[in-house]
Design an enzyme around this catalytic site. Structure first.
Site, PDB file in Angstrom:
ATOM      1  N   GLY A  10       0.845  -1.201   0.000  1.00 18.41           N
ATOM      2  CA  GLY A  10       0.000   0.000   0.000  1.00 18.41           C
ATOM      3  C   GLY A  10       0.875   1.243   0.000  1.00 18.41           C
ATOM      4  O   GLY A  10       1.567   1.521   0.985  1.00 18.41           O
ATOM      5  N   GLU A 162      -0.764   3.986  12.984  1.00 23.40           N
ATOM      6  CA  GLU A 162      -0.084   5.226  12.601  1.00 23.40           C
ATOM      7  C   GLU A 162      -0.909   6.406  13.099  1.00 23.40           C
ATOM      8  O   GLU A 162      -2.095   6.480  12.852  1.00 23.40           O
ATOM      9  CB  GLU A 162       0.054   5.260  11.076  1.00 23.40           C
ATOM     10  N   LYS A 221      -6.073   3.052  18.752  1.00 25.10           N
ATOM     11  CA  LYS A 221      -6.117   3.902  17.552  1.00 25.10           C
ATOM     12  C   LYS A 221      -7.547   4.423  17.323  1.00 25.10           C
ATOM     13  O   LYS A 221      -7.755   5.616  17.091  1.00 25.10           O
ATOM     14  CB  LYS A 221      -5.638   3.085  16.350  1.00 25.10           C
ATOM     15  N   GLY A 272     -16.866  21.559   9.768  1.00 29.04           N
ATOM     16  CA  GLY A 272     -17.016  20.121  10.041  1.00 29.04           C
ATOM     17  C   GLY A 272     -15.730  19.395   9.717  1.00 29.04           C
ATOM     18  O   GLY A 272     -15.000  19.799   8.808  1.00 29.04           O
ATOM     19  N   CYS A 277     -10.172   9.312   8.202  1.00 30.19           N
ATOM     20  CA  CYS A 277     -10.122   8.521   9.438  1.00 30.19           C
ATOM     21  C   CYS A 277     -11.277   8.749  10.405  1.00 30.19           C
ATOM     22  O   CYS A 277     -11.882   7.780  10.876  1.00 30.19           O
ATOM     23  CB  CYS A 277      -8.825   8.822  10.183  1.00 30.19           C
TER      24      CYS A 277
HETATM   25  C1  UDX Z   1      -6.419  12.272  12.018  1.00 31.16           C
HETATM   26  C2  UDX Z   1      -5.664  12.156  13.352  1.00 31.16           C
HETATM   27  O1  UDX Z   1      -5.324  13.473  13.808  1.00 31.16           O
HETATM   28  C3  UDX Z   1      -4.416  11.310  13.172  1.00 31.16           C
HETATM   29  O2  UDX Z   1      -3.757  11.124  14.419  1.00 31.16           O
HETATM   30  C4  UDX Z   1      -4.827   9.958  12.607  1.00 31.16           C
HETATM   31  O3  UDX Z   1      -3.679   9.169  12.364  1.00 31.16           O
HETATM   32  C5  UDX Z   1      -5.609  10.123  11.319  1.00 31.16           C
HETATM   33  O4  UDX Z   1      -6.734  10.982  11.531  1.00 31.16           O
HETATM   34  P1  UDX Z   1      -6.112  13.686   9.798  1.00 31.16           P
HETATM   35  O5  UDX Z   1      -7.485  13.227   9.468  1.00 31.16           O
HETATM   36  O6  UDX Z   1      -5.031  13.526   8.778  1.00 31.16           O
HETATM   37  O7  UDX Z   1      -5.575  12.953  11.111  1.00 31.16           O
HETATM   38  O8  UDX Z   1      -6.149  15.249  10.163  1.00 31.16           O
HETATM   39  P2  UDX Z   1      -6.583  16.090  11.461  1.00 31.16           P
HETATM   40  O9  UDX Z   1      -5.582  17.158  11.656  1.00 31.16           O
HETATM   41  O10 UDX Z   1      -6.880  15.238  12.621  1.00 31.16           O
HETATM   42  O11 UDX Z   1      -7.926  16.800  10.967  1.00 31.16           O
HETATM   43  C6  UDX Z   1      -9.121  16.084  10.711  1.00 31.16           C
HETATM   44  C7  UDX Z   1     -10.236  17.040  10.369  1.00 31.16           C
HETATM   45  O12 UDX Z   1     -10.636  17.799  11.509  1.00 31.16           O
HETATM   46  C8  UDX Z   1      -9.876  18.064   9.291  1.00 31.16           C
HETATM   47  O13 UDX Z   1     -10.970  18.252   8.423  1.00 31.16           O
HETATM   48  C9  UDX Z   1      -9.601  19.329  10.097  1.00 31.16           C
HETATM   49  O14 UDX Z   1      -9.782  20.491   9.349  1.00 31.16           O
HETATM   50  C10 UDX Z   1     -10.638  19.178  11.200  1.00 31.16           C
HETATM   51  N1  UDX Z   1     -10.303  19.929  12.430  1.00 31.16           N
HETATM   52  C11 UDX Z   1      -9.159  19.634  13.118  1.00 31.16           C
HETATM   53  C12 UDX Z   1     -11.176  20.906  12.902  1.00 31.16           C
HETATM   54  O15 UDX Z   1     -12.215  21.167  12.295  1.00 31.16           O
HETATM   55  N2  UDX Z   1     -10.867  21.560  14.070  1.00 31.16           N
HETATM   56  C13 UDX Z   1      -9.738  21.282  14.795  1.00 31.16           C
HETATM   57  O16 UDX Z   1      -9.536  21.917  15.847  1.00 31.16           O
HETATM   58  C14 UDX Z   1      -8.855  20.293  14.291  1.00 31.16           C
HETATM   59  P1  ADP Z   2      -4.309   5.280   3.329  1.00 34.76           P
HETATM   60  O1  ADP Z   2      -4.778   6.687   3.558  1.00 34.76           O
HETATM   61  O2  ADP Z   2      -4.801   4.331   4.393  1.00 34.76           O
HETATM   62  O3  ADP Z   2      -2.840   5.172   3.102  1.00 34.76           O
HETATM   63  P2  ADP Z   2      -4.797   4.981   0.459  1.00 34.76           P
HETATM   64  O4  ADP Z   2      -6.081   4.685  -0.233  1.00 34.76           O
HETATM   65  O5  ADP Z   2      -4.116   6.297   0.232  1.00 34.76           O
HETATM   66  O6  ADP Z   2      -5.072   4.740   2.013  1.00 34.76           O
HETATM   67  O7  ADP Z   2      -3.725   3.858   0.097  1.00 34.76           O
HETATM   68  C1  ADP Z   2      -3.944   2.495   0.126  1.00 34.76           C
HETATM   69  C2  ADP Z   2      -3.227   1.853  -1.068  1.00 34.76           C
HETATM   70  O8  ADP Z   2      -3.277   0.425  -0.917  1.00 34.76           O
HETATM   71  C3  ADP Z   2      -3.837   2.159  -2.433  1.00 34.76           C
HETATM   72  O9  ADP Z   2      -2.851   2.798  -3.245  1.00 34.76           O
HETATM   73  C4  ADP Z   2      -4.225   0.763  -3.002  1.00 34.76           C
HETATM   74  O10 ADP Z   2      -3.970   0.652  -4.393  1.00 34.76           O
HETATM   75  C5  ADP Z   2      -3.297  -0.149  -2.221  1.00 34.76           C
HETATM   76  N1  ADP Z   2      -3.762  -1.551  -2.137  1.00 34.76           N
HETATM   77  C6  ADP Z   2      -4.974  -2.013  -1.755  1.00 34.76           C
HETATM   78  N2  ADP Z   2      -5.001  -3.370  -1.769  1.00 34.76           N
HETATM   79  C7  ADP Z   2      -3.778  -3.785  -2.174  1.00 34.76           C
HETATM   80  C8  ADP Z   2      -3.153  -5.076  -2.388  1.00 34.76           C
HETATM   81  N3  ADP Z   2      -3.816  -6.213  -2.167  1.00 34.76           N
HETATM   82  N4  ADP Z   2      -1.875  -5.113  -2.811  1.00 34.76           N
HETATM   83  C9  ADP Z   2      -1.193  -3.951  -3.040  1.00 34.76           C
HETATM   84  N5  ADP Z   2      -1.708  -2.722  -2.850  1.00 34.76           N
HETATM   85  C10 ADP Z   2      -2.974  -2.621  -2.424  1.00 34.76           C
END
Ligand code: UDX
Ligand code: ADP
Length: 463
Positions: A10, A162, A221, A272, A277
């Protein structure tokens, strides 16, 4: 065991940056990132590292330094699995769109395919690491597939979630708050945990590396993401009350954030939360709680999503109401489409839902985002399947320049907090717009008084 060869399945937002940093910090380890998606791998191998498929500040420099030395990107999944001692699984785990658990449970088909492929190829003992966020007890399913379909070799499954956030992935990886590694409490499990601890301790202090059992790691997580998202929904709930009472949500956030028990982070009221995630993980948590019959637990967490959906809808409703209850044929310019600044990722971005609502009201949407292309914007809207692609194409325009995007608009809506929006010549934008000129600041990044002094009708969130 000393790790010298790692494979990551991936090459996405998690696998790519994480492996680049491991390669940078551990020159003695050969790191190969594989993906089925040929275009994505080609982009990772582009001679010009500015063209790598994921935009993250600082990432292209790290890839430039490590690629070809001990960092490789390939579509040869089998070879990489065969050669590696440790295999990270970083594939996508979207919310299921079909069958049991539709709209709630994580779709584990990509994970299962990986497990089956590893089992088929592995001829020597391997450590398999769950990097993707997974429902608690997924390790058990992976182990069962590996043990039942493998060649009799021993697998140790570790959970190593992560915690990086997009837009700050490189700094989060270089200087993490903690590294979490969950594994079996058997001697073999502990050996595998220690091998991975060794990898991270090349650059992370040992006391920041936590080791737990597998289920605690998997659940931590989901819990971390649920807590972070809950803070945003909590402050967003207050933003609506602020608008009714004359309080200002930014002032409230500042006042409560100075309480060291509360802390100031993740209290920024917005249109929002988005991203791949938060929603997915909470839905997953809700599904798991329901499956154990814990309806109060499920309802408690589901409310975080309900509030977030309400906040997005409230923003589009506010635009319609303020524009005299009709936006039909009016040009509304979106500044920002990504789910947050400093990323080109748009998954679950609030912009998509707000645009969808406004297009339903027959508005014409123009978009400028420094990192998101028109084709991505259209495919995000098509994915909602509210209307045909042709209709979306007719109603949505994208611009390479913010000033051109705002020209002649009835209203500007700020959907992403890109820093450059704060530096614009807003007087020039005002002069080019229809009057009265409205700004709906979904990120509270502009100064209300300054905007009003120019002549704008300005509305932020929560004041
Ligand atoms: C999140 C977690 O922070 C991270 O630890 C996990 O691994 C993956 O999910 P991410 O989604 O990349 O990370 O970004 P993050 O900074 O958490 O923001 C998520 C959303 O919340 C964004 O749309 C951001 O704009 C929003 N946000 C964040 C707010 O609206 N207000 C805040 O105070 C913080
Ligand atoms: P994340 O944000 O969790 O990293 P992404 O969608 O950006 O998710 O990345 C996941 C990646 O995993 C994609 O690029 C997809 O092509 C790859 N993937 C999914 N299934 C397989 C597999 N069986 N073998 C190799 N790569 C894969």
């Amino acid at each position: 065991m000393k790790i010298t060869k790692i494979c990551c399945i991936g090459a996405g937002y998690v696998g790519g940056p994480t492996m680049a940093v491991i390669a940078q910090k551990c020159p003695h380890i050969q790191v190969t990132v594989v993906d089925l998606n040929v275009d994505r791998i080609n982009a990772w191998n582009d001679p010009n590292t500015d063209n790598i498929p994921i935009y993250e500040p600082g990432l292209s420099e790290i890839v430039a330094a490590a690629r070809g030395r001990n960092l490789f990107f390939s579509t040869n999944v089998e070879k990489a699995i065969d050669e590696a001692q440790v295999i990270f699984i970083s594939v996508n785990t979207p919310t299921k769109t079909y069958g049991k658990g539709k709209g709630m449970a994580a779709d584990l088909k990509y994970i299962e395919l990986c497990a089956r492929q590893i089992a088929k190829i592995a001829k020597e003992n391997k450590i398999v690491v769950e990097k993707s966020t997974l429902p608690v007890r997924t390790a058990e399913a992976i182990k069962s597939i590996l043990d039942n379909t493998g060649n009799g070799v021993q697998f140790q499954i570790l959970s190593n979630p992560e915690f990086l956030a997009e837009g700050t992935a490189v700094t989060d990886l270089l200087d993490p708050d903690r590294i979490l590694i969950g594994g079996d409490t058997t001697p073999e499990g502990e050996k595998a945990i220690n091998a991975l601890v060794e990898v991270y301790s090349s650059w992370v202090e040992k006391d920041k590396i936590l080791t737990t059992n597998v289920w605690s790691s998997e659940l931590s997580k989901l819990t971390a993401n649920a807590f972070l998202a809950q803070r945003i929904s909590s402050i967003n709930a207050m933003s609506e009350l602020c608008e009714k009472t004359g309080a200002d949500v930014n002032e409230v956030a500042r006042a409560i954030g100075m309480d060291s028990r509360i802390g100031s982070k993740f209290l920024k009221s917005s249109v929002g939360f988005g991203g791949s995630c938060f929603q997915k993980d909470i839905l997953n948590l809700v599904y798991i709680a329901k499956s154990y019959g814990l309806s109060e637990v499920a309802d408690y967490w589901e409310q975080v999503i309900i509030m977030n959906d309400h906040q997005k809808r409230r923003f589009s409703n506010k635009i319609v109401q303020t524009l005299y209850n009709t936006v039909a044929d009016k040009k509304i310019t979106f500044l920002g489409w990504a789910f947050k600044k400093d990323t080109n990722d748009t998954r679950e971005s609030a912009a998509i839902y707000v645009a969808d609502d406004l297009i339903n009201e027959q508005a014409k949407i123009s978009v400028y985002d420094p990192k998101v292309s028109r084709s991505k914007i259209l495919s995000d809207l098509d994915y909602l399947a509210t209307r045909s692609s042709t209709e979306n194409e007719n109603l949505v325009q994208a611009f390479d320049d913010a000033y051109a995007a705002c020209n002649n608009a009835h209203a500007v809506a700020i959907l992403t907090e890109w820093d450059e929006f704060k530096t614009y010549d807003w007087k020039k934008i005002y002069d080019s717009m229809q009057k009265p000129a409205f700004v709906f600041d979904g990120r509270n990044i502009l100064n209300k008084k300054e905007m009003e002094a120019i002549g704008f009708v300005y509305q932020g969130i929560g004041s």
